[in-house]
Write a protein that holds these residues in place. Structure first.
Motif, PDB file in Angstrom:
ATOM      1  N   ASP A 219       2.585  -8.450   2.708  1.00 28.86           N
ATOM      2  CA  ASP A 219       1.582  -8.491   1.641  1.00 28.86           C
ATOM      3  C   ASP A 219       0.765  -9.774   1.710  1.00 28.86           C
ATOM      4  O   ASP A 219      -0.478  -9.748   1.643  1.00 28.86           O
ATOM      5  N   ASP A 326      -5.653  -5.004  -1.505  1.00 33.33           N
ATOM      6  CA  ASP A 326      -4.886  -4.246  -2.503  1.00 33.33           C
ATOM      7  C   ASP A 326      -4.983  -2.748  -2.251  1.00 33.33           C
ATOM      8  O   ASP A 326      -4.007  -2.006  -2.433  1.00 33.33           O
ATOM      9  N   GLU A 327      -6.159  -2.288  -1.819  1.00 28.65           N
ATOM     10  CA  GLU A 327      -6.333  -0.868  -1.536  1.00 28.65           C
ATOM     11  C   GLU A 327      -5.610  -0.459  -0.250  1.00 28.65           C
ATOM     12  O   GLU A 327      -5.086   0.655  -0.149  1.00 28.65           O
ATOM     13  N   LEU A 329      -2.905  -2.018   1.284  1.00 25.01           N
ATOM     14  CA  LEU A 329      -1.479  -2.325   1.433  1.00 25.01           C
ATOM     15  C   LEU A 329      -0.543  -1.136   1.248  1.00 25.01           C
ATOM     16  O   LEU A 329       0.448  -1.025   1.988  1.00 25.01           O
ATOM     17  N   PRO A 330      -0.783  -0.214   0.326  1.00 23.43           N
ATOM     18  CA  PRO A 330       0.132   0.942   0.248  1.00 23.43           C
ATOM     19  C   PRO A 330       0.200   1.716   1.561  1.00 23.43           C
ATOM     20  O   PRO A 330       1.279   2.111   2.012  1.00 23.43           O
ATOM     21  N   GLY A 331      -0.950   1.933   2.179  1.00 20.45           N
ATOM     22  CA  GLY A 331      -0.970   2.624   3.458  1.00 20.45           C
ATOM     23  C   GLY A 331      -0.311   1.815   4.562  1.00 20.45           C
ATOM     24  O   GLY A 331       0.380   2.362   5.427  1.00 20.45           O
ATOM     25  N   HIS A 333       2.133  -0.325   4.201  1.00 23.59           N
ATOM     26  CA  HIS A 333       3.588  -0.265   4.035  1.00 23.59           C
ATOM     27  C   HIS A 333       4.148   1.044   4.596  1.00 23.59           C
ATOM     28  O   HIS A 333       5.209   1.054   5.225  1.00 23.59           O
ATOM     29  N   LYS A 334       3.436   2.140   4.383  1.00 26.86           N
ATOM     30  CA  LYS A 334       3.890   3.412   4.941  1.00 26.86           C
ATOM     31  C   LYS A 334       3.864   3.371   6.473  1.00 26.86           C
ATOM     32  O   LYS A 334       4.764   3.891   7.147  1.00 26.86           O
ATOM     33  N   ASP A 337       6.871   1.360   7.522  1.00 34.18           N
ATOM     34  CA  ASP A 337       8.132   2.065   7.238  1.00 34.18           C
ATOM     35  C   ASP A 337       8.401   3.191   8.233  1.00 34.18           C
ATOM     36  O   ASP A 337       9.555   3.518   8.514  1.00 34.18           O
ATOM     37  N   ASN A 392      -0.901   8.981   9.254  1.00 30.20           N
ATOM     38  CA  ASN A 392      -1.120   7.756   8.489  1.00 30.20           C
ATOM     39  C   ASN A 392      -2.604   7.434   8.335  1.00 30.20           C
ATOM     40  O   ASN A 392      -3.030   6.973   7.266  1.00 30.20           O
ATOM     41  N   MET A 396      -5.107   7.454   4.773  1.00 30.78           N
ATOM     42  CA  MET A 396      -5.956   6.331   4.381  1.00 30.78           C
ATOM     43  C   MET A 396      -7.433   6.633   4.568  1.00 30.78           C
ATOM     44  O   MET A 396      -8.285   5.748   4.401  1.00 30.78           O
TER      45      MET A 396
END
Length: 446
Positions: A219, A326-327, A329-331, A333-334, A337, A392, A396
């Motif tokens: 992050d 911020d927009e 980072l969720p993608g 992290h996936k 992972d 992925n 996004m």
């Protein structure tokens, strides 16, 4: 095919056909797509004969130069495939800083030839990438943040058209074809036999910094990288590679590595340009920190190729974006992972904001470039890993401006790779130069 000597063309089912087909793909995941015939051209006559055969027998045509398309978009069922890898000529005019090169000339080989004459060109980052496909799709290469995508340094082309005519195109001659050749990539509707290139003085210094971070500060690292986009000296290629292990750097676990070359007039300037990496707020968490060291292109080519192993199977996809951290980072992290084993990796590249570009089909880019490269060795894992990159990037896609054709996945995920205006001009030029649709287009488009 009496016009083609035996041994330079293979029909499907011929001895040597499958070796020729698989030889046009650099990695091991060769698609189950089978051209009707493969022509291993050595000159314009071979190309014209291949086009003539395709036309007479109702086949479409595809072209391959170096085979570094991850998707192997040149392999199409029932087509005639023109393999141009043997057209590897190169003539360098050092006094006028120009060169004439064949589509099969390896970019790293050209770079070595130029370096010997104290010259430079924004060639591709990987060994084995030949200039044909690289220049047609745009060409993000060494020092491209200064010199622009390599297609901006293409000042002319020799092209064989769908009707077999051999023409030269540039800004004054066949300007619509010149426009198309600089960015249409695998959708180009002609056969380029020579590229005319503008060359540059060799940068006096090449320096490098290396910083490696654990994934648990992702992050902070990506937020910082996004925040300084506009501040990065354009002589620096600010790129971050996230992967599950980096044994060549002595790192056994997952890491995010900023390994960034800078091309400058002196070592002092290169070191100053790279000082921005010390501003990362978690720089004290770096597990490897080399603020500066002198480097050179041979060293960089060796380092890059640790991520692209020809005994692996590969998939790739990408996107341009101006979204905030911020927009994104969720993608991200996936992505982390679900990432397959190394050398699979996620590339983050700070690219823009960029200057105005020339009038050419290459017409989409943005502040940040994200690309995914999945790799594995066992064909049994194709279903497990084969859609990692595409799924992925699809997730996004709402944050994407478009994609770059270098790492396209258009057959599985159509996406925008040129502006609406550029696509309209491409379609109009195609209707002029290839009215019967002899050349296959992209595998998908929006």
């Amino acid at each position: 095919m009496d016009a083609l000597p035996a041994g330079r063309h293979f029909f499907r089912g011929d001895d040597g056909y499958e070796v020729a087909r698989q030889g046009t793909v650099w990695h091991q995941k060769v698609p189950d797509r089978y051209p009707e015939m493969i022509v291993q051209a050595v000159d314009a006559e071979d190309i014209v004969a291949g086009l003539r055969y395709a036309k007479a027998n109702g086949h479409q045509v595809n072209i391959v130069s170096g085979g570094h398309s991850f998707a192997a978009s040149h392999l199409r069922d029932g087509a005639v495939l023109l393999d141009l890898s043997r057209l590897d000529h190169a003539t360098i005019d050092a006094d006028n800083k120009t060169a004439v090169v064949g589509p099969g000339k390896g970019g790293s080989l050209l770079m070595a030839d130029l370096e010997a004459q104290n010259l430079f060109f924004p060639g591709g980052h990987c060994k084995g990438v030949c200039l044909g496909g690289y220049l047609l799709q745009g060409g993000y290469g060494w020092n491209s943040r200064i010199y622009g995508p390599a297609c901006e340094s293409v000042i002319g082309l020799d092209v064989i058209t769908a009707d077999g005519e051999q023409i030269h195109c540039d800004a004054e001659n066949h300007p619509d074809l010149y426009f198309a050749a600089r960015g249409a990539g695998p959708g180009f509707f002609g056969v380029v036999t020579s590229f005319y290139l503008k060359l540059y003085p060799r940068p006096a210094a090449c320096g490098t910094s290396v910083y490696a971070y654990p994934w648990d500060v992702a992050d902070e690292v990506y937020t910082w990288a996004r925040g300084i986009s506009a501040e990065v000296d354009r002589r620096v290629e600010m790129q971050a590679i996230a992967t599950r292990s980096l044994p060549e750097m002595g790192i056994d676990g997952p890491g995010i590595v900023f390994a960034s070359p800078a091309f400058a007039d002196s070592e002092a300037e290169a070191e100053k340009a790279l000082a921005i990496f010390e501003t990362c707020p978690v720089v004290d968490r770096a597990v490897l920190k080399v603020p500066y060291m002198p480097s050179d292109l041979p060293t960089w080519y060796t380092a890059v190729m640790t991520h692209y192993l020809d005994d692996h199977r590969y998939t790739a996809d990408n996107m341009w974006t101006s979204a905030s951290a911020d927009e994104l980072l969720p993608g991200i992290h996936k992505i982390l992972d679900t990432m397959p084993p190394a050398p699979s990796h996620f590339l983050w590249l700070n690219w823009g904001p960029s200057p105005a570009r020339q009038d050419m089909a290459y017409s989409i880019e943005d502040e940040v470039y994200l690309a995914l490269y999945g790799s594995w060795t066992d064909a049994a894992d194709d279903d497990r890993y084969g859609n990692w990159a595409g799924s992925n990037m699809a997730a996004m896609s709402g944050l994407a401006t478009g994609i770059q054709l270098a790492d396209e996945n258009l057959g599985q995920r159509p996406a925008k790779f040129a502006s609406d205006e550029a696509m309209a001009r491409l379609d109009k030029a195609r209707a002029t130069y290839d009215p019967d649709g002899l050349f296959n287009s992209w595998m998908g488009r929006l």
